[in-house]
Motif scaffolding. Sequence first.
Motif, PDB file in Angstrom:
ATOM      1  N   ASP A 243      -0.185   8.285  -5.792  1.00 22.63           N
ATOM      2  CA  ASP A 243      -1.192   9.223  -5.275  1.00 22.63           C
ATOM      3  C   ASP A 243      -2.583   8.883  -5.782  1.00 22.63           C
TER       4      ASP A 243
ATOM      5  N   ALA B  68       0.832  -1.207   0.000  1.00 20.29           N
ATOM      6  CA  ALA B  68       0.000   0.000   0.000  1.00 20.29           C
ATOM      7  C   ALA B  68       0.864   1.253   0.000  1.00 20.29           C
TER       8      ALA B  68
ATOM      9  N   SER C 180      -3.417   5.785   4.730  1.00 16.16           N
ATOM     10  CA  SER C 180      -4.641   6.145   4.024  1.00 16.16           C
ATOM     11  C   SER C 180      -4.847   5.354   2.728  1.00 16.16           C
ATOM     12  N   THR C 181      -3.863   4.562   2.324  1.00 22.33           N
ATOM     13  CA  THR C 181      -3.989   3.808   1.091  1.00 22.33           C
ATOM     14  C   THR C 181      -4.610   2.431   1.301  1.00 22.33           C
TER      15      THR C 181
ATOM     16  N   ARG D 267      -4.389   6.344  -5.192  1.00 26.24           N
ATOM     17  CA  ARG D 267      -4.688   4.912  -5.310  1.00 26.24           C
ATOM     18  C   ARG D 267      -4.874   4.321  -3.924  1.00 26.24           C
ATOM     19  N   ARG D 268      -5.659   3.220  -3.859  1.00 25.11           N
ATOM     20  CA  ARG D 268      -5.835   2.556  -2.572  1.00 25.11           C
ATOM     21  C   ARG D 268      -6.266   1.107  -2.753  1.00 25.11           C
TER      22      ARG D 268
ATOM     23  N   LEU E  82       1.792   2.338  -3.526  1.00 21.33           N
ATOM     24  CA  LEU E  82       0.745   2.827  -4.432  1.00 21.33           C
ATOM     25  C   LEU E  82       0.961   4.315  -4.693  1.00 21.33           C
TER      26      LEU E  82
END
Length: 118
Positions: free
Chosen positions: A86, A81, A111-112, A88-89, A84
Amino acid sequence: MLGHSHRAPYGSGTTTSCLTVRPLEGGRGVRAAGEIGLATHTIWERVLEQAVREGEAVYHLELSEVTFVDVAGAGALAAAAGRLGDGRRFVVRRPPPALRRVLETFWPDLSTIEVSMS
């Protein structure tokens, strides 16, 4: 003998750990079933690396059929994660309760990764 003692110390009680992964119907991602532990880390890490390479904005990991994830498996998810780009999640759907607790404890500001219980 050392390898045998680590085959399935937790989870479903089977004599060998197993992880199966197949494409998720109707969306971008995968459905996993089994255990994510010492015997299956290579499979799990390949799945996560493929997800990072695919470049999807949202990549779903359906884990409702996963019975166990060890801390190293959670760490591999957090590391992937972190790679990843910006915006993206990963959306982790219906993970084992222990995975959710480990993510909240060790990576509370990541936050991902979005955990969805539905």
